[in-house]
Design a protein around this motif. Structure first.
Motif, PDB file in Angstrom:
ATOM      1  N   LEU A 126       9.725  -5.953  -1.225  1.00  0.00           N
ATOM      2  CA  LEU A 126       8.768  -6.347  -0.192  1.00  0.00           C
ATOM      3  C   LEU A 126       9.461  -7.142   0.913  1.00  0.00           C
ATOM      4  CD1 LEU A 126       5.932  -6.830   1.013  1.00  0.00           C
ATOM      5  CD2 LEU A 126       5.694  -8.718  -0.617  1.00  0.00           C
ATOM      6  N   GLN A 127      10.287  -8.094   0.536  1.00  0.00           N
ATOM      7  CA  GLN A 127      10.970  -8.927   1.528  1.00  0.00           C
ATOM      8  C   GLN A 127      11.923  -8.098   2.389  1.00  0.00           C
ATOM      9  OE1 GLN A 127      12.444 -12.121  -0.928  1.00  0.00           O
ATOM     10  NE2 GLN A 127      10.414 -13.007  -1.114  1.00  0.00           N
ATOM     11  N   HIS A 128      12.541  -7.092   1.803  1.00  0.00           N
ATOM     12  CA  HIS A 128      13.400  -6.190   2.574  1.00  0.00           C
ATOM     13  C   HIS A 128      12.560  -5.407   3.586  1.00  0.00           C
ATOM     14  CE1 HIS A 128      16.927  -3.799   3.427  1.00  0.00           C
ATOM     15  NE2 HIS A 128      16.206  -2.705   3.247  1.00  0.00           N
ATOM     16  N   TRP A 129      11.410  -4.922   3.155  1.00  0.00           N
ATOM     17  CA  TRP A 129      10.499  -4.170   4.022  1.00  0.00           C
ATOM     18  C   TRP A 129      10.023  -5.047   5.178  1.00  0.00           C
ATOM     19  CZ3 TRP A 129       4.909  -2.852   2.112  1.00  0.00           C
ATOM     20  CH2 TRP A 129       4.234  -2.076   3.052  1.00  0.00           C
ATOM     21  N   VAL A 130       9.627  -6.274   4.878  1.00  0.00           N
ATOM     22  CA  VAL A 130       9.148  -7.206   5.904  1.00  0.00           C
ATOM     23  C   VAL A 130      10.258  -7.463   6.930  1.00  0.00           C
ATOM     24  CG1 VAL A 130       8.432  -9.604   6.300  1.00  0.00           C
ATOM     25  CG2 VAL A 130       7.374  -8.276   4.458  1.00  0.00           C
ATOM     26  N   ALA A 131      11.482  -7.662   6.454  1.00  0.00           N
ATOM     27  CA  ALA A 131      12.610  -7.900   7.365  1.00  0.00           C
ATOM     28  C   ALA A 131      12.872  -6.664   8.224  1.00  0.00           C
ATOM     29  CB  ALA A 131      13.856  -8.270   6.566  1.00  0.00           C
ATOM     30  N   ARG A 132      12.830  -5.476   7.613  1.00  0.00           N
ATOM     31  CA  ARG A 132      13.043  -4.233   8.364  1.00  0.00           C
ATOM     32  C   ARG A 132      11.962  -4.039   9.427  1.00  0.00           C
ATOM     33  NH1 ARG A 132      16.818  -0.195   6.248  1.00  0.00           N
ATOM     34  NH2 ARG A 132      16.072   1.027   7.996  1.00  0.00           N
ATOM     35  N   ALA A 133      10.775  -4.554   9.161  1.00  0.00           N
ATOM     36  CA  ALA A 133       9.664  -4.443  10.121  1.00  0.00           C
ATOM     37  C   ALA A 133       9.801  -5.468  11.250  1.00  0.00           C
ATOM     38  CB  ALA A 133       8.335  -4.623   9.395  1.00  0.00           C
ATOM     39  N   GLY A 134      10.749  -6.391  11.113  1.00  0.00           N
ATOM     40  CA  GLY A 134      10.964  -7.390  12.157  1.00  0.00           C
ATOM     41  C   GLY A 134      10.002  -8.565  12.089  1.00  0.00           C
ATOM     42  N   ILE A 135       9.418  -8.780  10.920  1.00  0.00           N
ATOM     43  CA  ILE A 135       8.497  -9.906  10.731  1.00  0.00           C
ATOM     44  C   ILE A 135       9.298 -11.075  10.173  1.00  0.00           C
ATOM     45  CG2 ILE A 135       6.443 -10.718   9.499  1.00  0.00           C
ATOM     46  CD1 ILE A 135       5.524  -7.728   9.482  1.00  0.00           C
ATOM     47  N   ILE A 172       7.447 -13.660   3.069  1.00  0.00           N
ATOM     48  CA  ILE A 172       6.261 -13.012   2.496  1.00  0.00           C
ATOM     49  C   ILE A 172       6.543 -12.639   1.048  1.00  0.00           C
ATOM     50  CG2 ILE A 172       4.733 -11.001   2.658  1.00  0.00           C
ATOM     51  CD1 ILE A 172       4.327 -13.017   4.934  1.00  0.00           C
ATOM     52  N   THR A 173       5.660 -13.078   0.168  1.00  0.00           N
ATOM     53  CA  THR A 173       5.713 -12.689  -1.240  1.00  0.00           C
ATOM     54  C   THR A 173       4.487 -11.831  -1.522  1.00  0.00           C
ATOM     55  OG1 THR A 173       4.430 -14.591  -1.996  1.00  0.00           O
ATOM     56  CG2 THR A 173       6.840 -14.861  -1.859  1.00  0.00           C
ATOM     57  N   TRP A 174       4.434 -11.291  -2.727  1.00  0.00           N
ATOM     58  CA  TRP A 174       3.312 -10.420  -3.069  1.00  0.00           C
ATOM     59  C   TRP A 174       1.983 -11.159  -2.950  1.00  0.00           C
ATOM     60  CZ3 TRP A 174       4.642  -5.403  -4.270  1.00  0.00           C
ATOM     61  CH2 TRP A 174       3.549  -4.540  -4.429  1.00  0.00           C
ATOM     62  N   GLU A 204       0.644  -7.914  12.298  1.00  0.00           N
ATOM     63  CA  GLU A 204       1.775  -7.796  11.374  1.00  0.00           C
ATOM     64  C   GLU A 204       1.499  -6.757  10.292  1.00  0.00           C
ATOM     65  OE1 GLU A 204       3.598 -12.303  11.775  1.00  0.00           O
ATOM     66  OE2 GLU A 204       1.864 -11.955  10.465  1.00  0.00           O
ATOM     67  N   ILE A 205       0.262  -6.659   9.862  1.00  0.00           N
ATOM     68  CA  ILE A 205      -0.102  -5.626   8.882  1.00  0.00           C
ATOM     69  C   ILE A 205       0.101  -4.247   9.496  1.00  0.00           C
ATOM     70  CG2 ILE A 205      -2.036  -4.603   7.612  1.00  0.00           C
ATOM     71  CD1 ILE A 205      -3.044  -7.538   7.178  1.00  0.00           C
ATOM     72  N   ILE A 206      -0.323  -4.073  10.732  1.00  0.00           N
ATOM     73  CA  ILE A 206      -0.130  -2.789  11.420  1.00  0.00           C
ATOM     74  C   ILE A 206       1.358  -2.485  11.564  1.00  0.00           C
ATOM     75  CG2 ILE A 206      -0.425  -1.612  13.650  1.00  0.00           C
ATOM     76  CD1 ILE A 206      -3.182  -3.107  13.797  1.00  0.00           C
ATOM     77  N   THR A 207       2.154  -3.498  11.887  1.00  0.00           N
ATOM     78  CA  THR A 207       3.600  -3.320  11.984  1.00  0.00           C
ATOM     79  C   THR A 207       4.170  -2.839  10.654  1.00  0.00           C
ATOM     80  OG1 THR A 207       3.797  -5.001  13.712  1.00  0.00           O
ATOM     81  CG2 THR A 207       5.790  -4.520  12.449  1.00  0.00           C
ATOM     82  N   LEU A 208       3.737  -3.445   9.552  1.00  0.00           N
ATOM     83  CA  LEU A 208       4.198  -3.002   8.228  1.00  0.00           C
ATOM     84  C   LEU A 208       3.763  -1.578   7.928  1.00  0.00           C
ATOM     85  CD1 LEU A 208       3.786  -5.944   5.680  1.00  0.00           C
ATOM     86  CD2 LEU A 208       5.888  -4.839   6.436  1.00  0.00           C
ATOM     87  N   LEU A 209       2.527  -1.248   8.277  1.00  0.00           N
ATOM     88  CA  LEU A 209       2.027   0.104   8.023  1.00  0.00           C
ATOM     89  C   LEU A 209       2.881   1.158   8.726  1.00  0.00           C
ATOM     90  CD1 LEU A 209      -1.832  -0.430   8.353  1.00  0.00           C
ATOM     91  CD2 LEU A 209      -0.547  -0.031   6.254  1.00  0.00           C
TER      92      LEU A 209
END
Length: 169
Positions: free
Chosen positions: A99-108, A112-114, A6-11
């Motif tokens: 952050l939550q928008h980014w996580v959703a865009r990544a399909g996770i 997730i909070t900070w 999931e970290i790689i997906t976010l990256l």
């Protein structure tokens, strides 16, 4: 918490309108375990580029913490004048929304909070090292008792792994 995958997906997830400061700071926290309040206050003077380490006083505990920095984090940090902030972040609430928008865009599909960056760092380093003391020191905990929460996360990951095996029919 976030897994390595999931970290790689976010990256790899970038999109128009994404907050670059939130992205850089959250990635930094995933690889250092810093709290939001600490990453927001970081200055370039805290970074020792020769020794590849960060030295700062934790906002929550007042304790001085030294964290080794990976070389591939240098482009995330960049460079600047010694007393200028490394990251220019808004409020914790605003950064969490971004952050939550980014996580959703990544399909996770996780909430997730900070602070999940800190938990991900703690759980993932404990999972790899199996060394509670080292994980405790990396997080700047005063006692390994505080760090033991990450061993519970490790137990959850073991349960998930076992449950991921094919069903018996």
């Amino acid at each position: 918490m976030l897994t390595d995958d999931e970290i790689i997906t976010l990256l790899h997830c970038r999109y128009e309108g994404q907050s670059e400061e939130v992205r850089r700071a959250f990635i930094f926290c995933l690889y250092t375990g810093l709290r939001f309040c600490d990453v927001k206050e970081l200055r370039y003077v805290n970074m020792d580029y020769n020794g590849m380490q960060l030295t700062f006083r934790q906002s929550k505990t007042g304790k001085i913490n030294v964290v080794p920095i990976r070389e591939d984090l240098l482009p995330v940090i960049g460079d600047g004048e010694s007393n200028s902030p490394i990251f220019r972040l808004g409020s914790a609430n605003g950064c969490n929304k971004s952050l939550q928008h980014w996580v959703a865009r990544a399909g996770i599909d996780k909430h997730i909070t900070w602070h999940c960056a800190r938990h991900s760092f703690g759980a993932n380093t404990y999972y790899k090292l199996k060394d509670l003391r080292a994980t405790s020191e990396l997080l700047g905990h005063s006692s390994t008792k505080i760090t033991q929460v990450y061993t519970q996360v490790f137990d959850v990951r073991k349960r998930e792994l076992v449950n991921s095996l094919p069903a018996i029919e």
